[in-house]
Motif scaffolding. Structure first.
Motif, PDB file in Angstrom:
ATOM      1  N   TYR A 166       6.391   6.682  -0.266  1.00 43.56           N
ATOM      2  CA  TYR A 166       7.750   6.418  -0.772  1.00 43.56           C
ATOM      3  C   TYR A 166       7.730   6.117  -2.271  1.00 43.56           C
ATOM      4  CZ  TYR A 166       8.430   5.412   4.235  1.00 43.56           C
ATOM      5  OH  TYR A 166       8.438   5.463   5.602  1.00 43.56           O
ATOM      6  N   ALA A 167       6.708   6.566  -2.974  1.00 43.92           N
ATOM      7  CA  ALA A 167       6.487   6.150  -4.361  1.00 43.92           C
ATOM      8  C   ALA A 167       7.156   7.106  -5.339  1.00 43.92           C
ATOM      9  CB  ALA A 167       4.994   6.059  -4.649  1.00 43.92           C
ATOM     10  N   ALA A 168       8.244   6.648  -5.942  1.00 44.04           N
ATOM     11  CA  ALA A 168       8.904   7.408  -6.998  1.00 44.04           C
ATOM     12  C   ALA A 168       8.838   6.681  -8.335  1.00 44.04           C
ATOM     13  CB  ALA A 168      10.363   7.662  -6.633  1.00 44.04           C
ATOM     14  N   ASP A 169       8.499   5.405  -8.306  1.00 41.60           N
ATOM     15  CA  ASP A 169       8.505   4.583  -9.517  1.00 41.60           C
ATOM     16  C   ASP A 169       7.086   4.308  -9.999  1.00 41.60           C
ATOM     17  OD1 ASP A 169      11.469   3.818  -9.705  1.00 41.60           O
ATOM     18  OD2 ASP A 169      10.976   3.265  -7.641  1.00 41.60           O
ATOM     19  N   HIS A 170       6.994   3.931 -11.278  1.00 41.36           N
ATOM     20  CA  HIS A 170       5.720   3.523 -11.862  1.00 41.36           C
ATOM     21  C   HIS A 170       5.976   2.329 -12.767  1.00 41.36           C
ATOM     22  CE1 HIS A 170       2.011   3.518 -14.194  1.00 41.36           C
ATOM     23  NE2 HIS A 170       1.491   4.296 -13.266  1.00 41.36           N
ATOM     24  N   ASP A 591      -0.280  -3.616 -13.234  1.00 43.32           N
ATOM     25  CA  ASP A 591       0.674  -3.925 -12.170  1.00 43.32           C
ATOM     26  C   ASP A 591       0.345  -5.342 -11.702  1.00 43.32           C
ATOM     27  OD1 ASP A 591       2.510  -3.912 -10.181  1.00 43.32           O
ATOM     28  OD2 ASP A 591       1.612  -2.293  -9.018  1.00 43.32           O
ATOM     29  N   PHE A 592       0.936  -6.332 -12.354  1.00 44.60           N
ATOM     30  CA  PHE A 592       0.463  -7.709 -12.232  1.00 44.60           C
ATOM     31  C   PHE A 592       0.678  -8.333 -10.857  1.00 44.60           C
ATOM     32  CE2 PHE A 592       0.545  -7.455 -16.907  1.00 44.60           C
ATOM     33  CZ  PHE A 592      -0.733  -7.931 -17.160  1.00 44.60           C
ATOM     34  N   LYS A 593       1.524  -7.767 -10.040  1.00 48.00           N
ATOM     35  CA  LYS A 593       1.703  -8.353  -8.712  1.00 48.00           C
ATOM     36  C   LYS A 593       0.431  -8.244  -7.879  1.00 48.00           C
ATOM     37  CE  LYS A 593       3.714  -4.328  -6.304  1.00 48.00           C
ATOM     38  NZ  LYS A 593       3.630  -3.371  -7.424  1.00 48.00           N
ATOM     39  N   ASN A 594      -0.471  -7.330  -8.261  1.00 46.18           N
ATOM     40  CA  ASN A 594      -1.724  -7.153  -7.528  1.00 46.18           C
ATOM     41  C   ASN A 594      -2.932  -7.736  -8.264  1.00 46.18           C
ATOM     42  OD1 ASN A 594      -0.587  -5.626  -5.334  1.00 46.18           O
ATOM     43  ND2 ASN A 594      -0.353  -3.924  -6.771  1.00 46.18           N
ATOM     44  N   VAL A 595      -2.687  -8.451  -9.368  1.00 43.50           N
ATOM     45  CA  VAL A 595      -3.771  -9.021 -10.166  1.00 43.50           C
ATOM     46  C   VAL A 595      -3.984 -10.484  -9.775  1.00 43.50           C
ATOM     47  CG1 VAL A 595      -4.475  -9.688 -12.500  1.00 43.50           C
ATOM     48  CG2 VAL A 595      -3.428  -7.444 -12.097  1.00 43.50           C
ATOM     49  N   LYS A 596      -5.203 -10.812  -9.351  1.00 42.48           N
ATOM     50  CA  LYS A 596      -5.542 -12.206  -9.049  1.00 42.48           C
ATOM     51  C   LYS A 596      -5.861 -12.979 -10.323  1.00 42.48           C
ATOM     52  CE  LYS A 596      -7.439 -11.748  -4.354  1.00 42.48           C
ATOM     53  NZ  LYS A 596      -8.644 -11.987  -3.514  1.00 42.48           N
ATOM     54  N   THR A 635      -3.662  -0.381  -4.157  1.00 44.92           N
ATOM     55  CA  THR A 635      -4.427  -0.847  -5.316  1.00 44.92           C
ATOM     56  C   THR A 635      -5.885  -0.435  -5.214  1.00 44.92           C
ATOM     57  OG1 THR A 635      -2.946  -2.734  -5.601  1.00 44.92           O
ATOM     58  CG2 THR A 635      -5.102  -2.888  -6.646  1.00 44.92           C
ATOM     59  N   THR A 636      -6.429  -0.415  -4.013  1.00 37.67           N
ATOM     60  CA  THR A 636      -7.831  -0.020  -3.850  1.00 37.67           C
ATOM     61  C   THR A 636      -8.028   1.474  -4.042  1.00 37.67           C
ATOM     62  OG1 THR A 636      -7.632   0.324  -1.455  1.00 37.67           O
ATOM     63  CG2 THR A 636      -8.184  -1.905  -2.209  1.00 37.67           C
ATOM     64  N   ILE A 637      -6.940   2.229  -4.094  1.00 34.35           N
ATOM     65  CA  ILE A 637      -7.028   3.678  -4.287  1.00 34.35           C
ATOM     66  C   ILE A 637      -6.758   4.054  -5.739  1.00 34.35           C
ATOM     67  CG2 ILE A 637      -5.972   5.891  -3.655  1.00 34.35           C
ATOM     68  CD1 ILE A 637      -5.507   4.699  -0.879  1.00 34.35           C
ATOM     69  N   SER A 638      -5.717   3.465  -6.321  1.00 37.84           N
ATOM     70  CA  SER A 638      -5.378   3.767  -7.709  1.00 37.84           C
ATOM     71  C   SER A 638      -4.455   2.686  -8.237  1.00 37.84           C
ATOM     72  CB  SER A 638      -4.687   5.135  -7.802  1.00 37.84           C
ATOM     73  OG  SER A 638      -4.293   5.420  -9.125  1.00 37.84           O
ATOM     74  N   THR A 639      -4.757   2.191  -9.431  1.00 37.58           N
ATOM     75  CA  THR A 639      -3.913   1.169 -10.044  1.00 37.58           C
ATOM     76  C   THR A 639      -3.911   1.371 -11.555  1.00 37.58           C
ATOM     77  OG1 THR A 639      -3.435  -1.212 -10.073  1.00 37.58           O
ATOM     78  CG2 THR A 639      -5.744  -0.562 -10.304  1.00 37.58           C
ATOM     79  N   PRO A 640      -2.812   1.078 -12.237  1.00 34.89           N
ATOM     80  CA  PRO A 640      -2.747   1.347 -13.674  1.00 34.89           C
ATOM     81  C   PRO A 640      -3.285   0.190 -14.515  1.00 34.89           C
ATOM     82  CG  PRO A 640      -0.596   0.675 -12.882  1.00 34.89           C
ATOM     83  CD  PRO A 640      -1.500   0.698 -11.682  1.00 34.89           C
ATOM     84  N   LEU A 641      -3.925   0.540 -15.624  1.00 28.02           N
ATOM     85  CA  LEU A 641      -4.438  -0.459 -16.562  1.00 28.02           C
ATOM     86  C   LEU A 641      -4.531   0.188 -17.942  1.00 28.02           C
ATOM     87  CD1 LEU A 641      -5.650  -3.298 -17.042  1.00 28.02           C
ATOM     88  CD2 LEU A 641      -7.898  -2.308 -16.520  1.00 28.02           C
TER      89      LEU A 641
END
Length: 666
Positions: A166-170, A591-596, A635-641
């Motif tokens: 369902y990913a249309a946003d980045h 994507d800071f919601k997934n950053v510890k 996140t374990t597949i692809s995440t932006p940085l």
């Protein structure tokens, strides 16, 4: 000169060894509504002349006078779809199966069973990568090439699409939904069931471009009857607000045997006589028919009323579903093109397409993988038809050559050119009446101006020309595709330079460990001797956006060692990157919601819980960033940085891979 005049000029000039058609591209914009392209005559005989003079034809908004269209979508390529097909067949409903890449065995077994049940297949892209995370050229190929592969493997039109994740946003790229929508629309899809009920609004597409649905789920593993009742009621209420009569149940065939049995029971119990149970192809085709339909006023003669119906051929809209109409009064006899037809139980008359206007029965594909200007090839299904598509970016032209070496003409011919998102315009079409036996058709036109999607010049360009025709009374289709090698995005970038370790037990990820990892110039020490505890290069996907990192490895030893805790919330993925900047101040994008936690040059930074941008101060020169990520699935597949001095994540710092201390452990 008009298209008709151009055609007549070249057709009638015997000095030309082949007919060449030069098209001004802007004159052939893909229409939102498919134009009517053939006419049928409806004759209605009444008991008296007065009824004939007052006669009218009203198209039904849905077949059978239904109050809603009920479809379903079942994602991915899995043999579990065979059981789901049984469920829907037994329940007297229909299903659409959204496939990723499918091999010959799957197509010849499970997919054939699906189609044999009267169901449909749709596209879920080739590899299921999230489209906003890959380059525009790659996203377009994922959408269009999958449609071509499915159609040519199964000989059925594919016009339904399901967006991966369902990913249309980045988080970095506000224009991502528009890019995704363009890829879907340019590929020729007509309908998508998604988490939103207005695709055109979501994707900033012209109104009516991509049909929508009210999608709902009742638990993919343990279906709930109460949830089904609630969601159907909600879909009907939403229909009352937005006017869209389409609802879809989904989305995965993950149910156990007991779950499948329960789903079948729920569907049978709640089957409604006032719903139209359809595939998504059927829904799209019916809706597009209504949009393009034109009905002439009645011409009465005695007790007979005649209507001319200008209709959209089925080849454009993906399914042969018949139009249904309601006639005024009490007709004594009704004929469509001279053939008598009768009303259904609902009082509606079904108007099937004319035989020569049905959807393709055989579909093939030919790919010019090297974009050679001299390429020409015949598909096995149509050995007497050859051709090739070639794009010349230097000259700004694209050309298609089609040769008919058969003994009979190709009639009712049409070509739709599908262009990648590098260009400002994406789908161009034209029709021509006939390609004679032994004839050659050459179509050439200027490519449109460059569009404004970021990084649209990177990666391989994928072009396709969809050629539809009628041969011996049967509709056929050939896709002529071409692949033009494109440039790489500027290197090195995070995608190419990042290293990772993990899954790592959260108890090992101490502040002192992260401070040491993020120290500029320090050799990285492994967390232990097991493969998942060692620093490894992130998996490189050349089709990904350059700021997308993939913190996993294709090494079988890593995959085996990581499998137990690959998605455990008690474990983390650690990513490290070196970079250089001219200034001390810059922005970190993630994507800071997934950053510890995030560390820069040995210091822990306070990060936001949401959002994607963090202002930071480091060194004017060498820096190192280390990020501890939560192990959410995507996140374990692809995440932006990314890191940028200009505030634009696309305009990044110069990255490099940190040195590793090899077998050393902390």
């Amino acid at each position: 000169m008009t298209f008709r005049a151009q055609w007549d000029t070249f057709w009638g000039n015997s000095d030309f060894p082949m007919k060449t058609l030069f098209i001004v591209l802007s004159a052939f914009l893909a229409a939102r509504v498919f134009p009517a392209d053939y006419v049928q005559t409806l004759e209605v005989e009444y008991p008296d002349a007065a009824s004939a003079r007052a006669a009218s034809v009203e198209p039904a908004k849905l077949p059978g006078g239904a109050v809603a269209a009920f479809s379903s979508r079942w994602d991915d390529t899995t043999y579990a779809h065979s059981k789901m097909a049984d469920v829907f067949k037994n329940a007297g409903m229909k299903a659409t199966f959204m496939l990723t890449k499918a091999d010959e065995k799957f197509c010849n077994t499970c997919a054939r069973k699906i189609l044999g049940c009267g169901f449909a297949v749709g596209s879920h892209t080739i590899t299921h990568r999230l489209l906003p995370e890959i380059l525009p050229n790659e996203a377009f190929r994922e959408t269009l090439a999958q449609r071509i592969m499915l159609e040519s493997a199964l000989d059925v039109p594919v016009v339904a699409f399901a967006l991966p994740g369902y990913a249309a946003d980045h988080p970095f790229y506000a224009d991502a939904p528009r890019l995704v929508g363009e890829c879907i629309a340019r590929s020729g899809y007509q309908v998508q069931a998604a988490l939103w009920s207005d695709n055109d609004k979501k994707y900033s597409l012209p109104e009516g471009t991509l049909l929508s649905s009210h999608l709902f789920n009742i638990n993919d593993r343990d279906p709930k009857e109460a949830l089904f009742e609630k969601k159907v009621s909600a879909a009907l209420a939403a229909q009352g607000r937005d006017g869209s009569p389409h609802m879809s149940l989904g989305v995965h065939s993950w149910q156990s045997g007991a779950g499948m049995a329960e789903l079948e029971r729920i569907l049978k119990k709640h089957r409604r006589a006032d719903f139209w149970y359809c595939t998504q192809n059927e829904y799209a085709a019916y809706a597009r028919q209504l949009e393009g339909l034109k009905i002439s006023p009645a011409r009465a003669s005695g007790n007979m009323a005649r209507f001319e119906l200008s209709r959209v051929s089925a080849r454009h809209i993906g399914d042969d579903v018949a139009l249904e109409v309601r006639l005024s009064g009490t007709p004594a006899r009704v004929r469509l093109d001279g053939v008598e037809i009768f009303p259904s139980e609902s009082g509606l008359y079904r108007l099937p397409h004319r035989a020569d206007m049905l959807s393709p029965r055989r579909i093939a594909a030919v790919e010019n993988s090297g974009n050679s200007p001299d390429f020409s090839e015949s598909p096995e299904k149509f050995p007497e038809i050859s051709g090739g598509l070639h794009a010349d970016m230097g000259k700004g032209k694209i050309s298609l050559v089609i040769k008919n070496s058969g003994s009979e003409p190709l009639e009712n011919c049409g070509v739709v050119f599908r262009l990648p998102p590098y260009f400002s315009e994406g789908a161009k079409s034209f029709d021509f009446p006939k390609l004679e036996a032994g004839g050659v058709e050459r179509i050439e036109f200027n490519l449109p101006a460059k569009g404004n999607f970021k990084e649209a010049e990177a990666g391989d360009f994928y072009f396709a020309a969809q050629f539809d025709f009628l041969r011996g009374g049967s509709a056929g289709r050939i896709y002529f595709a071409s692949v033009l090698e494109g440039g790489e995005a500027m290197l090195p970038r995070p995608r190419d330079a990042a290293v990772f370790a993990g899954p790592v037990d959260g108890r090992l990820v101490s502040d002192s460990a992260m401070a040491e990892i993020s120290a500029p110039g320090a050799a990285l020490k492994n967390f232990g001797g097991s493969p998942e505890h060692k620093w490894l290069p992130c998996r490189r996907d050349k089709g990904a956006r350059p700021f997308q990192i993939a913190p996993f490895s294709g090494d079988p030893a890593w995959a085996k060692a990581a499998s137990k805790n690959r998605y455990s919330p008690k474990f983390s993925r650690i990513v490290a990157l070196d970079f250089k900047t001219r200034k001390k101040n810059f922005d970190v994008f993630a994507d800071f919601k997934n950053v510890k936690s995030l560390w820069l040059n040995g210091k822990k930074l306070e990060t936001p819980k949401t959002g994607s941008r963090l202002s930071a101060s480091g060194n004017a020169g060498a820096n190192r960033i280390a990020v501890e990520y939560a192990q959410s699935f995507w996140t374990t597949i692809s995440t932006p940085l990314s890191v940028s001095e200009s505030g634009d994540p696309f305009d990044s710092a110069e990255f490099s891979r940190p040195a590793s201390a090899g077998g050393a452990a902390r």
